[in-house]
Design a protein around this motif. Sequence first.
Motif, PDB file in Angstrom:
ATOM      1  N   GLU A  40       0.825  -1.207   0.000  1.00 31.41           N
ATOM      2  CA  GLU A  40       0.000   0.000   0.000  1.00 31.41           C
ATOM      3  C   GLU A  40       0.862   1.262   0.000  1.00 31.41           C
ATOM      4  O   GLU A  40       0.568   2.240  -0.689  1.00 31.41           O
ATOM      5  N   VAL A  41       1.945   1.240   0.756  1.00 33.14           N
ATOM      6  CA  VAL A  41       2.838   2.397   0.810  1.00 33.14           C
ATOM      7  C   VAL A  41       3.582   2.564  -0.513  1.00 33.14           C
ATOM      8  O   VAL A  41       3.677   3.666  -1.066  1.00 33.14           O
ATOM      9  N   ILE A  42       4.122   1.460  -1.028  1.00 32.23           N
ATOM     10  CA  ILE A  42       4.896   1.513  -2.276  1.00 32.23           C
ATOM     11  C   ILE A  42       4.028   1.971  -3.430  1.00 32.23           C
ATOM     12  O   ILE A  42       4.445   2.788  -4.266  1.00 32.23           O
ATOM     13  N   ARG A  43       2.808   1.460  -3.496  1.00 35.74           N
ATOM     14  CA  ARG A  43       1.901   1.845  -4.582  1.00 35.74           C
ATOM     15  C   ARG A  43       1.624   3.340  -4.576  1.00 35.74           C
ATOM     16  O   ARG A  43       1.487   3.961  -5.638  1.00 35.74           O
ATOM     17  N   GLU A  44       1.582   3.943  -3.392  1.00 41.23           N
ATOM     18  CA  GLU A  44       1.268   5.362  -3.296  1.00 41.23           C
ATOM     19  C   GLU A  44       2.490   6.253  -3.457  1.00 41.23           C
ATOM     20  O   GLU A  44       2.403   7.338  -4.050  1.00 41.23           O
ATOM     21  N   LEU A  45       3.662   5.809  -2.964  1.00 38.23           N
ATOM     22  CA  LEU A  45       4.804   6.720  -2.863  1.00 38.23           C
ATOM     23  C   LEU A  45       5.958   6.428  -3.822  1.00 38.23           C
ATOM     24  O   LEU A  45       6.744   7.333  -4.118  1.00 38.23           O
ATOM     25  N   ALA A  46       6.109   5.193  -4.292  1.00 40.64           N
ATOM     26  CA  ALA A  46       7.260   4.858  -5.132  1.00 40.64           C
ATOM     27  C   ALA A  46       7.120   5.425  -6.539  1.00 40.64           C
ATOM     28  O   ALA A  46       6.012   5.603  -7.051  1.00 40.64           O
ATOM     29  N   SER A  47       8.260   5.707  -7.163  1.00 39.13           N
ATOM     30  CA  SER A  47       8.276   6.264  -8.516  1.00 39.13           C
ATOM     31  C   SER A  47       8.244   5.180  -9.579  1.00 39.13           C
ATOM     32  O   SER A  47       7.479   5.249 -10.538  1.00 39.13           O
ATOM     33  N   LYS A  48       9.087   4.168  -9.431  1.00 41.92           N
ATOM     34  CA  LYS A  48       9.143   3.074 -10.401  1.00 41.92           C
ATOM     35  C   LYS A  48       9.833   1.880  -9.769  1.00 41.92           C
ATOM     36  O   LYS A  48      10.462   1.993  -8.706  1.00 41.92           O
ATOM     37  N   VAL A  49       9.746   0.738 -10.462  1.00 44.39           N
ATOM     38  CA  VAL A  49      10.424  -0.487 -10.044  1.00 44.39           C
ATOM     39  C   VAL A  49      11.234  -1.000 -11.218  1.00 44.39           C
ATOM     40  O   VAL A  49      10.719  -1.116 -12.335  1.00 44.39           O
ATOM     41  N   LEU A  50      12.501  -1.297 -10.978  1.00 37.67           N
ATOM     42  CA  LEU A  50      13.385  -1.848 -11.999  1.00 37.67           C
ATOM     43  C   LEU A  50      13.679  -3.310 -11.685  1.00 37.67           C
ATOM     44  O   LEU A  50      13.730  -3.705 -10.518  1.00 37.67           O
ATOM     45  N   VAL A  51      13.876  -4.091 -12.729  1.00 36.65           N
ATOM     46  CA  VAL A  51      14.171  -5.519 -12.586  1.00 36.65           C
ATOM     47  C   VAL A  51      15.569  -5.776 -13.137  1.00 36.65           C
ATOM     48  O   VAL A  51      15.913  -5.310 -14.219  1.00 36.65           O
ATOM     49  N   VAL A  52      16.382  -6.508 -12.373  1.00 35.50           N
ATOM     50  CA  VAL A  52      17.758  -6.782 -12.781  1.00 35.50           C
ATOM     51  C   VAL A  52      17.976  -8.281 -12.940  1.00 35.50           C
ATOM     52  O   VAL A  52      17.298  -9.098 -12.326  1.00 35.50           O
ATOM     53  N   SER A  53      18.956  -8.634 -13.758  1.00 34.00           N
ATOM     54  CA  SER A  53      19.272 -10.033 -14.026  1.00 34.00           C
ATOM     55  C   SER A  53      20.253 -10.574 -12.991  1.00 34.00           C
ATOM     56  O   SER A  53      20.893  -9.819 -12.254  1.00 34.00           O
ATOM     57  N   GLU A  54      20.382 -11.897 -12.960  1.00 31.89           N
ATOM     58  CA  GLU A  54      21.359 -12.522 -12.077  1.00 31.89           C
ATOM     59  C   GLU A  54      22.774 -12.063 -12.419  1.00 31.89           C
ATOM     60  O   GLU A  54      23.586 -11.768 -11.529  1.00 31.89           O
ATOM     61  N   ALA A  55      23.078 -11.992 -13.714  1.00 31.32           N
ATOM     62  CA  ALA A  55      24.415 -11.563 -14.132  1.00 31.32           C
ATOM     63  C   ALA A  55      24.705 -10.140 -13.680  1.00 31.32           C
ATOM     64  O   ALA A  55      25.832  -9.821 -13.277  1.00 31.32           O
ATOM     65  N   ALA A  56      23.683  -9.277 -13.731  1.00 33.56           N
ATOM     66  CA  ALA A  56      23.866  -7.893 -13.303  1.00 33.56           C
ATOM     67  C   ALA A  56      24.171  -7.806 -11.816  1.00 33.56           C
ATOM     68  O   ALA A  56      25.008  -7.006 -11.380  1.00 33.56           O
ATOM     69  N   VAL A  57      23.509  -8.645 -11.015  1.00 33.48           N
ATOM     70  CA  VAL A  57      23.760  -8.653  -9.568  1.00 33.48           C
ATOM     71  C   VAL A  57      25.160  -9.183  -9.280  1.00 33.48           C
ATOM     72  O   VAL A  57      25.895  -8.626  -8.461  1.00 33.48           O
ATOM     73  N   GLU A  58      25.548 -10.257  -9.962  1.00 30.50           N
ATOM     74  CA  GLU A  58      26.903 -10.788  -9.785  1.00 30.50           C
ATOM     75  C   GLU A  58      27.942  -9.728 -10.120  1.00 30.50           C
ATOM     76  O   GLU A  58      28.939  -9.549  -9.401  1.00 30.50           O
ATOM     77  N   ASN A  59      27.738  -9.022 -11.216  1.00 31.91           N
ATOM     78  CA  ASN A  59      28.669  -7.979 -11.619  1.00 31.91           C
ATOM     79  C   ASN A  59      28.732  -6.865 -10.577  1.00 31.91           C
ATOM     80  O   ASN A  59      29.812  -6.347 -10.260  1.00 31.91           O
ATOM     81  N   ALA A  60      27.580  -6.509 -10.017  1.00 31.57           N
ATOM     82  CA  ALA A  60      27.538  -5.446  -9.018  1.00 31.57           C
ATOM     83  C   ALA A  60      28.266  -5.850  -7.735  1.00 31.57           C
ATOM     84  O   ALA A  60      28.928  -5.022  -7.095  1.00 31.57           O
ATOM     85  N   ILE A  61      28.162  -7.116  -7.341  1.00 24.07           N
ATOM     86  CA  ILE A  61      28.908  -7.604  -6.176  1.00 24.07           C
ATOM     87  C   ILE A  61      30.405  -7.415  -6.401  1.00 24.07           C
ATOM     88  O   ILE A  61      31.147  -6.968  -5.513  1.00 24.07           O
ATOM     89  N   THR A  62      30.857  -7.732  -7.617  1.00 19.03           N
ATOM     90  CA  THR A  62      32.269  -7.595  -7.957  1.00 19.03           C
ATOM     91  C   THR A  62      32.702  -6.143  -7.950  1.00 19.03           C
ATOM     92  O   THR A  62      33.758  -5.787  -7.407  1.00 19.03           O
ATOM     93  N   VAL A  63      31.891  -5.270  -8.549  1.00 20.42           N
ATOM     94  CA  VAL A  63      32.232  -3.847  -8.602  1.00 20.42           C
ATOM     95  C   VAL A  63      32.260  -3.250  -7.193  1.00 20.42           C
ATOM     96  O   VAL A  63      33.124  -2.435  -6.867  1.00 20.42           O
ATOM     97  N   MET A  64      31.325  -3.656  -6.352  1.00 20.25           N
ATOM     98  CA  MET A  64      31.324  -3.199  -4.962  1.00 20.25           C
ATOM     99  C   MET A  64      32.607  -3.632  -4.253  1.00 20.25           C
ATOM    100  O   MET A  64      33.219  -2.858  -3.508  1.00 20.25           O
ATOM    101  N   SER A  65      33.013  -4.870  -4.490  1.00 20.48           N
ATOM    102  CA  SER A  65      34.192  -5.401  -3.830  1.00 20.48           C
ATOM    103  C   SER A  65      35.468  -4.734  -4.328  1.00 20.48           C
ATOM    104  O   SER A  65      36.309  -4.302  -3.535  1.00 20.48           O
ATOM    105  N   GLU A  66      35.621  -4.630  -5.641  1.00 20.24           N
ATOM    106  CA  GLU A  66      36.852  -4.102  -6.213  1.00 20.24           C
ATOM    107  C   GLU A  66      36.884  -2.576  -6.213  1.00 20.24           C
ATOM    108  O   GLU A  66      37.950  -1.975  -6.022  1.00 20.24           O
TER     109      GLU A  66
END
Length: 398
Positions: free
Chosen positions: A240-266
């Motif tokens: 109910e809160v998200i429907r009223e206040l959020a701007s948008k929702v993005l969907v990411v792939s498994e590969a994108a999350v893996e890459n982000a873990i690496t970028v965060m680490s390095e």
Amino acid sequence: MITFDDVRAAAQRIEGRVLRTPTLPSQSLSKATGAEITLKLENLQAVGSFKERGAANKLSLLTPEERARGVITVSAGNHAQGVARHASLLGIDAVIVMPRFTPSAKVTRTAAWGARVVLEGNNFAEASLFARDLQQREGRVFVHPYDDDAVMAGQGTCALEMLEDAGPLDALVVPIGGGGLLAGCAVAARALRPDIELIGVQVESFSSLSAFPGEEIMPPGGSTIAEGIAVMQIGRRPYEVIRELASKVLVVSEAAVENAITVMSEGAKQVVEGAGAAGLAAVMANPKLFAGKRVGLPVTGGNIDTRILANTLLRAMLRDGRLLRLCMEIPDRPGVLADISGIIGEAGGNILEVSHQRLFAAPSVQAAELEVMIEARDPLHAEQITEALRARYVVRRV
């Protein structure tokens, strides 16, 4: 719906019991994304996650009678640790139900806070059913990981602190599992900065809000490195809160999350779990959407299994061309392996693994097959190593 006053009250309630984590700009991530990235390091909490904010607020509101009955919750790990820690601090008996395949690191850390851990069910839904049944049998108070006003208000203190410490931000990018964090942060952020973009992030296999602002869908589910946000349907209160206040929702792939873990680490030098890297994954996957904007990223958790982290970093190196596997047909005579290692060493490569087969793969009894895994600086360096070997041997990249 919870209010900004609820979030402010929660902040006062948990002050001194939950760390006010650093809010820091990241030049390396800003350079990598084209946005001005500010991180809220919730991975530095005592339990390695923002989840103890909501747990601390909820447990502090229990009556003496409720505390005496004890509490029970269900969680894939981070909420479990938050409840276990703050129950221990308040002298409340706690039972934590976790799915059977929860990463061992989270199970061990939860038990270390003194709670009784019960592994039941193949997924969050099955574990939840068992927890509800056990709650009724033992008369405990159920502490929901996200579908609870006190928990949402506690999670909202993350955005409250971030916006107080970071100054003006154009966008806040928040992972969505059950929705409690985004809901709480949305209430706080809209009160402090009404024009801020509030963007939720889900992983493909658990993208129940992929049609947002349209209605929820039933996602396919499945395995994901972002197990902290592996929730089939978000809670009714958060929705109910998200429907009223959020701007948008993005969907990411498994590969994108893996890459982000690496970028965060390095890049940012931060160890994060999959859910904690989802926000960065969304920014990196949508560069035009965030270009030049001041973007806040809550680094929601750092409880990643060390084996998964190691494999993720190696897979990223393989995709980036910094790891290469070469297969060579070589004559089976003394000195050949020394010659090959000398060529690789002279070219600046680092040999990680070697497999030498005489019997099963070699085309001739006088030959052998050699498979070598090599670390290079970058794709160009990898190609230079390969060409140096091809000058003397038959080489193919695997």
